[in-house]
Design an enzyme around this catalytic site. Structure first.
Site, PDB file in Angstrom:
ATOM      1  N   GLY A 154      58.975   1.432  -6.166  1.00  0.00           N
ATOM      2  CA  GLY A 154      59.696   0.964  -4.858  1.00  0.00           C
ATOM      3  C   GLY A 154      59.827   1.965  -3.922  1.00  0.00           C
ATOM      4  O   GLY A 154      60.216   1.785  -2.859  1.00  0.00           O
ATOM      5  N   GLU A 155      59.533   3.271  -4.457  1.00  0.00           N
ATOM      6  CA  GLU A 155      60.001   4.533  -3.679  1.00  0.00           C
ATOM      7  C   GLU A 155      59.007   5.424  -3.351  1.00  0.00           C
ATOM      8  O   GLU A 155      58.760   6.109  -2.195  1.00  0.00           O
ATOM      9  CB  GLU A 155      61.202   5.106  -4.010  1.00  0.00           C
ATOM     10  CG  GLU A 155      62.389   4.256  -4.066  1.00  0.00           C
ATOM     11  CD  GLU A 155      63.612   4.961  -4.895  1.00  0.00           C
ATOM     12  OE1 GLU A 155      64.340   5.565  -4.301  1.00  0.00           O
ATOM     13  OE2 GLU A 155      63.771   4.319  -5.990  1.00  0.00           O
ATOM     14  N   ARG A 177      51.505   0.960 -15.805  1.00  0.00           N
ATOM     15  CA  ARG A 177      50.770  -0.345 -15.580  1.00  0.00           C
ATOM     16  C   ARG A 177      51.505  -1.049 -14.211  1.00  0.00           C
ATOM     17  O   ARG A 177      52.619  -1.172 -14.342  1.00  0.00           O
ATOM     18  CB  ARG A 177      50.978  -1.051 -16.630  1.00  0.00           C
ATOM     19  CG  ARG A 177      50.344  -2.775 -16.777  1.00  0.00           C
ATOM     20  CD  ARG A 177      50.168  -3.509 -17.862  1.00  0.00           C
ATOM     21  NE  ARG A 177      49.311  -2.839 -19.026  1.00  0.00           N
ATOM     22  CZ  ARG A 177      49.661  -2.783 -20.088  1.00  0.00           C
ATOM     23  NH1 ARG A 177      50.804  -3.152 -20.848  1.00  0.00           N
ATOM     24  NH2 ARG A 177      48.827  -1.987 -21.137  1.00  0.00           N
ATOM     25  N   ILE A 178      50.666  -1.832 -13.557  1.00  0.00           N
ATOM     26  CA  ILE A 178      51.072  -2.343 -12.475  1.00  0.00           C
ATOM     27  C   ILE A 178      51.266  -3.859 -12.816  1.00  0.00           C
ATOM     28  O   ILE A 178      50.430  -4.605 -13.460  1.00  0.00           O
ATOM     29  CB  ILE A 178      50.158  -2.564 -10.997  1.00  0.00           C
ATOM     30  CG1 ILE A 178      49.945  -0.899 -10.846  1.00  0.00           C
ATOM     31  CG2 ILE A 178      50.497  -3.295  -9.941  1.00  0.00           C
ATOM     32  CD1 ILE A 178      51.115  -0.282 -10.310  1.00  0.00           C
ATOM     33  N   LEU A 179      52.337  -4.441 -12.824  1.00  0.00           N
ATOM     34  CA  LEU A 179      52.732  -5.524 -13.464  1.00  0.00           C
ATOM     35  C   LEU A 179      52.561  -6.940 -12.441  1.00  0.00           C
ATOM     36  O   LEU A 179      52.405  -8.037 -13.085  1.00  0.00           O
ATOM     37  CB  LEU A 179      54.138  -5.526 -13.607  1.00  0.00           C
ATOM     38  CG  LEU A 179      54.863  -4.647 -14.570  1.00  0.00           C
ATOM     39  CD1 LEU A 179      56.176  -4.508 -14.934  1.00  0.00           C
ATOM     40  CD2 LEU A 179      53.951  -4.511 -15.890  1.00  0.00           C
TER      41      LEU A 179
END
Lengths: 357, 712
Positions: free
Chosen positions: B667-668, B591-593
């Protein structure tokens, strides 16, 4: 700290006098190169003579149809000036191909011509460099020189002149006006920058205390087309690997007029006389252009290849699976190196380690 | 273990909203203060002295001239610097002995009343060396290469499954190619800096760090202090990309200097010293061998890496690790070899392992697709494993195919003429490329505190770090969702080691690790509030939580994020210049927060991948032993004009096996696969396969010319 004096003369004569009276002084224009070099410890002037506010900021039409560009005209203003865009597009293009918008807003015409090489060894005072410290040697010759000179270099220096603007000026047969303790003189842009020879510390023919006051452009050749083309590693902002300023006129498919200069190849903007000779009177075809380039580059030589040839990708035949599984020697440094690895992320502050292996 | 131990339920304030960064205004107006922008009264300034030999010993340090300069308070050397206890990171044993393991290693530190005086003093320190021969050049045949037991991340150095050699020999279609990635540098915008103040038995440090809990712990160990006597603050951090993951020399030197002088001391590393001081991505030489049937299904896969480390510490870039889980293959060998050279110690740089490893693997898959004449999207789909090949565990979720499909659709991948060198636009050749991306799901124990205040607000305390990602904002969203209150009633305190300790911002696990602890604390607070009658006491009600147990339990599932990157490039047939015209990434990362900050992370990673593809890379200078390109003039990174059209999308991925938020790290993964997508597009444009990053003119122009002359 290294203290330095700061002077802001009101006129050219006063500036020149101040320079004569203050050995080790440097004229300060936009400061985009000089200040960087001071921060690096490459330049250590005792006095800065700020000439950026001298009344040298105008672009004047000359009676002969040429232009006189004051030394403190900003690169962005020069690139945008209507007579430059209309009659000398190669110059406008060259300026816009250089640096970034912010730098062009600050950098001056005079400073642009006098900027110093970006050779990495020149910029590192912990290393030898004949240009920075005469007589110490040139590590670039056998070192990192991918973007350095292939024409006109010497055993003492393989640096390149980094200005884009100067390349266009060389193709346009521009002149540099100098004002020194002994009066004024004019030098062709193509003669202004030197080849390194055995005195690479001397970038130009400028004499001690001389101030660059203006650049004069001769009248634009009617009917000639001009163009600046720069090849670089990064689209947004990078010095030229190679660039070319071309002023060309062809009639009935025959080259009637050609002026070519290369950037990024030499210690000075490289006016390509040999190429021009091939072009003049020849059919304006790709084949002619290729022959012209070949003629000019016949003298091109790479700085020596690094003596320790390094081809990391040559995979050893016995690599797999016969690679050894232990360090070769009992060298204590190697043994130390075999200490347990740190994980991708360090041990978290709490006592347990939650990452999967 | 129950697959969903922390059911969240549909929150009233759902996760995913595009909230703006809470500290955005402070940052753009310049009021957000970074580590070097704290100036305690009577602050002194420190400037380090870097070794100018590639290997050897310091035989003498003459500081007489430096100490005679006005305003100079001290020069620290290995002879007078405070003694440090050993820690797990020998690169922090600064000024403890006379050994110089690499050029740029710090051999002294000047401290003075002003920055200028400190710098002048450092320049006046005369260091004599006994220099030794140095070796800084990695080759795949280097005699010092050995097989490490484990590589970065704790993974085994070598894994064998089935019988690779036999399967490869028997495969109808094979590929054997070697790829190289040069040293790469993190170069965050904010250099490594610290302001340290030793007073009344307490050490206070403002540090540019990805995790101040770890800095506090390491400083305590180095200086033999109680961690309770140290406060490390990392309130705002201008990027790190891994290079601020653990304490770096600057903070140790600043702490030594304040201890030695008794004054507050500020130290900010010069940009040009960062490559030698803060870690780098080690170069890799990577051999990939693929064997497949005519249907494109892999029967043999080998990925073997040679890389370097320093003589100070063993760090092995785990570039062969992603090949263990990306594609199905019954016969697989993944192995690392490392050689300790006289180079600075490598360390983490955005997606260590995956970023360089997937450049090689995804280039090789593209090459195989060409050999087989199968569409590269389709070839990847044919090699989709049912379970994680290396462990046979079920994936908690794996939507690589979904990413490839949606990406192909959005990008306009089809119809695609697979032939190279046939799309012309004037002097330009155009082509498209694709590559897959992956990054593992990690989580680390963290602790957090949630308090309901008497005024009706809520306060979250957790030592998370915001390195530019929007951590404060997303943690407020997680707390608001858990507490079922509007997020503007939630205050979030992060960035100090005085707060409940938590995982650093790294390994793409910050949000999962902190958020889990925050969620747990908030749920506990909700329970307390439910049981509480009447108005809240003046001090409010507080609940604390830590996730040691949850993190330790691990998961029976293989958990990874996936993605697909598509790129269109142009190659100039006259100059050899390669430029990216557009890039598109689709990610499956739980899920993208926060859709706004997530998009920033994805396109930031993709932009860094574009840099890796086209321009980033340094060379070790064999004569001097240092990186030749050490500042942002020589080490090119992409600027806005280099990144024309870039899009990031994600698919809605429901994965109940992650954490209460249902999130994977983001992040990566954006950097992973991007370089391969660009290199693959270059092949499609030109027919030239460049296996050596970055894709610069010198590697392309001669082959363009050769191709032209061949054709003519």
């Amino acid at each position: 700290m290294r203290p330095f004096g700061y002077l802001r003369p009101a006129g050219v004569e006063e500036a020149v006098r101040a320079a004569a009276e203050a050995p080790g002084a440097r004229f300060l224009g936009g400061g985009t190169n000089l200040v960087d070099l001071m921060k690096l410890g490459v330049e250590t002037p005792r006095t800065l003579i700020d000439v950026s506010r001298l009344p040298l900021g105008g672009i004047e039409e000359l009676p002969d149809g040429g232009l006189r560009i004051g030394a403190t005209v900003r690169n962005s203003d020069l690139a945008a000036a209507a007579p430059v865009r209309e009659r000398y597009p190669v110059l406008s293009q060259a300026l816009l191909a250089g640096a970034s918008g912010q730098l062009r807003n600050t950098a001056t015409t005079g400073g642009n011509l006098l900027q110093r090489t970006r050779c990495l060894y020149f910029q590192d005072p912990t290393k030898p460099c004949n240009k920075r410290s005469p007589g110490t040697g040139c590590p670039a010759r056998d070192g990192v020189h991918r973007d350095l000179a292939v024409l006109g270099h010497s055993a003492h220096c393989v640096a390149t002149q980094p200005s884009d603007m100067a390349v266009a000026l060389a193709a346009l047969d521009a002149e540099v006006h100098l004002h020194g303790p002994d009066g004024e003189r004019t030098v062709a842009v193509t003669d202004f920058h030197r080849l390194p020879g055995d005195r690479p510390e001397q970038d130009t023919v400028i004499r001690p205390g001389e101030l660059l006051t203006a650049v004069r452009l001769p009248p634009a050749a009617p009917g000639a087309r001009s163009r600046y083309r720069k090849v670089r590693d990064r689209a947004s902002f990078a010095f030229a690997l190679v660039s070319v300023a071309a002023v060309l006129e062809a009639r009935d498919g025959v080259v009637e007029r050609a002026a070519l200069a290369f950037g990024g190849l030499a210690h000075r903007p490289w006016r390509a006389r040999a190429a021009e000779e091939v072009l003049l009177g020849a059919p304006a075809t790709e084949d002619t252009f290729a022959r012209a380039a070949d003629a000019e580059l016949a003298a091109a030589r790479c700085a020596t290849t690094p003596s320790r040839s390094h081809s990391p990708a040559t995979w050893p035949s016995a690599c797999s699976p016969a690679w050894r599984t232990r360090p070769a020697t009992a060298d204590p440094t190697t043994a130390r190196a075999r200490r347990r690895l740190r994980p991708t992320v360090p041990d978290p502050p709490s006592p347990t380690q939650g990452r999967e292996p | 273990m129950s697959p969903d131990p922390f059911p969240l339920g549909p929150p009233a304030y759902p996760l995913g909203a595009p909230l703006v960064r809470r500290e955005g205004r402070e940052k753009v107006t310049g009021t957000a203060r970074y580590a070097a922008e704290h100036t305690p009264l009577d602050c002194a300034y420190a400037w380090p002295v870097a070794a100018t030999v590639a290997r050897g010993r310091v035989t003498a340090v003459d500081a007489t001239g430096a100490l005679a300069l006005p305003g100079v308070c001290a020069v620290l050397t290995h002879e007078n610097a405070p003694r440090l206890a050993a820690t797990g990171d020998p690169a922090l044993a600064l000024l403890q002995d006379d050994r110089v393991p690499h050029r740029g290693w710090y051999v002294a530190l000047a401290v003075a009343d002003s920055l200028e005086a400190a710098r002048a003093a450092a320049a006046a320190v005369h260091v004599s060396y006994a220099a030794e021969d140095a070796d800084v050049l990695l080759t795949a045949g280097h005699p010092g290469l050995y097989a490490p037991e484990t590589v970065n991340g704790g993974y085994p150095g070598t894994r064998e499954r089935g019988d690779f050699d036999t399967a490869f020999a028997a495969a109808p279609v094979t590929l054997d190619a070697t790829y190289t990635v040069p040293p790469l540098h993190n170069h965050p915008m904010e250099p490594h800096a610290a302001t340290a103040h030793w007073t009344g038995g307490r050490l206070t440090v403002h540090d540019s760090s990805q995790g101040s809990s770890k800095v506090c712990e390491d400083l305590a160990a180095l200086f033999s202090l109680d961690p309770g006597d140290i406060t490390v603050v990392s309130e705002h951090v201008g990027g790190g990309f891994g290079s601020k993951g653990t304490p770096r020399p600057h903070v140790v030197l600043a702490a030594m200097a304040t201890r030695h002088t008794g004054r507050p001391v500020k130290l900010s590393l010069p940009r040009r010293e960062m490559p030698a001081a803060v870690g780098h991505r080690a170069p890799t030489v990577q051999r990939v061998r693929l064997g497949a049937g005519g249907d494109g299904v892999l029967t043999a896969l080998a990925h073997e890496i040679a890389t370097h480390t320093s003589t100070v510490n063993e760090f092995v870039e785990q570039a062969a690790v992603p090949a263990r889980m990306m594609y199905t293959s019954p016969n697989s060998r993944t192995a690392h070899r490392v050689v300790p050279l006289d180079v600075p110690t490598p360390s983490w740089m955005r997606a260590p392992g995956e970023a360089p490893g997937m450049f090689a693997l995804e280039s090789a898959v593209d090459e195989l697709a060409v050999l087989l004449d199968i569409d590269p999207v389709e070839l990847r789909m044919r090699n989709e494993p049912d379970t994680e090949p290396d462990s046979d565990r079920a994936f908690s979720s794996r939507h690589l195919i979904g990413c490839l499909r949606e990406g192909a659709e959005r990008f306009g991948w089809r119809p695609r003429d697979p032939r190279p060198g046939v799309r012309r636009e004037g002097d330009l050749l155009l082509g498209t490329g694709v590559a897959a991306a992956t990054y593992p799901v990690y989580v680390a124990p963290s602790s957090a505190e949630a308090r309901a205040t008497a005024d009706g607000g809520f306060r979250i305390r957790v030592n998370a770090t915001d390195i530019g990602t929007g951590a404060r904002t997303v943690l407020a969203q997680i707390a608001a969702a858990a507490l079922t209150v509007p997020e503007d009633r939630v205050r979030v305190d992060i960035g100090s080691s005085d707060l409940p300790p938590a995982m650093l911002a790294g390994g793409s696990m910050g949000t999962a690790s902190w958020g889990w602890a925050v969620h747990k604390a908030c749920m506990a607070l909700r329970a307390r509030l439910r049981d509480h009658d009447g108005p809240l006491p003046a001090e409010g009600l507080t609940a604390a939580a830590d996730t040691r147990q949850e993190a330790a339990e691990g998961s029976p599932y293989a958990r990874h994020a996936f993605g697909a990157t598509f790129a269109e490039v142009q190659a100039d047939t006259v100059s050899g210049e390669v430029r990216v015209r557009r890039m598109l990434g689709v990610y499956a990362a739980g899920r993208i927060l926060n859709s706004r900050t997530a998009r920033s992370q994805f396109i930031g990673g993709m932009t860094m991948g574009l840099g890796m593809a086209l321009m980033e890379g340094s060379r070790l200078d064999p004569a001097f032993g240092d990186f030749a390109e050490r500042d942002l003039a020589a080490y090119h990174v992409p600027a806005c004009a280099d990144v024309p059209r870039i899009e990031a999308h994600w698919i809605d991925e429901e994965d109940p096996h992650l954490n209460p938020m249902g999130s994977k790290g983001i992040g990566e993964i954006g950097i992973v696969g991007t370089a391969a997508a660009v290199a693959n597009a270059l092949w499609h444009a030109t027919g030239i396969r460049v296996r050596d990053l970055p894709l610069t003119v010198d590697k392309i122009l001669p082959r363009l010319r050769a191709a032209r002359e061949g054709a003519g």
